[in-house]
Design a protein around this motif. Structure first.
Motif, PDB file in Angstrom:
ATOM      1  N   ILE A 111       0.832  -1.209   0.000  1.00 57.25           N
ATOM      2  CA  ILE A 111       0.000   0.000   0.000  1.00 57.25           C
ATOM      3  C   ILE A 111       0.864   1.255   0.000  1.00 57.25           C
ATOM      4  CG2 ILE A 111      -1.668   1.332   1.337  1.00 57.25           C
ATOM      5  CD1 ILE A 111      -2.748  -1.104  -0.195  1.00 57.25           C
ATOM      6  N   PHE A 119      -6.559  -0.244  -3.448  1.00 57.32           N
ATOM      7  CA  PHE A 119      -6.589   0.689  -2.324  1.00 57.32           C
ATOM      8  C   PHE A 119      -7.853   0.586  -1.480  1.00 57.32           C
ATOM      9  CE2 PHE A 119      -7.135   4.968  -0.440  1.00 57.32           C
ATOM     10  CZ  PHE A 119      -5.980   4.982   0.334  1.00 57.32           C
ATOM     11  N   SER A 151      -8.084  -2.433   0.918  1.00 60.78           N
ATOM     12  CA  SER A 151      -7.005  -2.273   1.899  1.00 60.78           C
ATOM     13  C   SER A 151      -7.371  -1.210   2.929  1.00 60.78           C
ATOM     14  CB  SER A 151      -5.695  -1.873   1.202  1.00 60.78           C
ATOM     15  OG  SER A 151      -5.316  -2.838   0.258  1.00 60.78           O
TER      16      SER A 151
END
Length: 278
Positions: A177, A202, A205
């Motif tokens: 990330i 993204f 996460s």
């Protein structure tokens, strides 16, 4: 034949030298590995970096260095050496910070490897290059970068939640990330040019990280209930226990010197006395 940049070459050389020394010298490996209590209790923060240049064995080393070889040049040649190193080391630290948070109550947790940094390089490349394909090992086939990124995140999240193996999924997710975010910060236009992989990586996460920060108990699994109570002590408790243990050990050595003389200490005891006296 794949190309590799200057930064990639230097990183592979450093990983080779330091990992080889760790293979040959277990004390060296222990001294520089990522270890929760050594970082949180003893404030040995250098381990956040040094652990990323050590590996468990040649297979572990080989997979990481092969990944670095295949993915480093495309980023280094696009954003430059400094920015590539920013992605690499930012991902390494980011991965270790997430592992530090998740395992903060597991004082004996230890790990080594460049996986966090490599994950950041891979997902950074996936974000930067729209039509990128990730080749499957030992085959001529490849999968779209966005699909690789999604599968990577799903596996990492499942691994963190299940905690049923010794793979450092926390470092993979955290490093991946951070690498993706740094790459976007360096080349902001990619969010408009290449939105699908960025969103797919993204968003899940961010949701998962939000849950574990807001509700840390979400990561509790049954096997933790069978661990020793010490494994769930907070940092202050472990610091106090460690301090008392060291004081008792030092007092025992001083008593032996008083009763029998310092010449009766073994080489190991003398080294330990010097360490405890610092």
């Amino acid at each position: 034949m794949e190309k590799i940049g200057i930064a990639g070459i230097i990183l592979i050389i450093l990983n080779t030298i330091i990992s080889y020394k760790g293979f040959k010298n277990s004390a060296f490996l222990r001294k520089y590995a990522f270890q929760i209590d050594e970082i949180l209790v003893h404030k040995d923060y250098k381990r956040m970096i040094t652990s990323g240049f050590l590996h468990v064995n040649w297979i572990h080393f080989g997979f990481n260095m092969a990944s670095l070889y295949f993915f480093s040049y495309c980023i280094e040649s696009t954003v430059g050496i400094f920015s590539f190193l920013l992605i690499y080391f930012g991902s390494l630290i980011g991965g270790n910070l997430l592992a530090l948070f998740i395992h903060r109550k597991h004082g004996d947790y230890s790990a080594v490897g460049a996986s966090g940094a490599i994950s950041g390089v891979i997902l950074g490349a996936v974000a930067l290059f729209k039509n990128m394909e990730v080749g499957l090992l030992f085959t001529t086939f490849g999968i779209p970068g966005w699909l690789y990124g999604l599968v990577f995140i799903i596996i990492s999240i499942y691994g963190i939640k299940s905690q049923n193996n010794s793979i450092g999924h926390e470092a993979h997710l955290g490093g991946g990330i951070i690498g993706l975010l740094i790459a976007i910060a360096l080349v902001p236009g990619v969010t408009a040019q290449n939105p699908i992989p960025i969103i797919l990586v993204f968003v899940p996460s961010l949701i998962f990280l939000s849950i574990i920060f807001i509700k840390p108990d979400f990561l509790a699994v049954k096997k933790l209930l069978s661990e020793k109570p010490e494994g769930l002590l907070d940092v202050d408790d472990r610091y106090n226990i460690d301090k008392v243990t060291k004081e008792e050990e030092l007092n025992a050595l001083l008593d032996k010197i008083h009763n029998k003389g310092i010449h009766r200490l073994s080489k190991i005891e003398k080294e330990r006395l010097e360490e405890l006296s610092k």
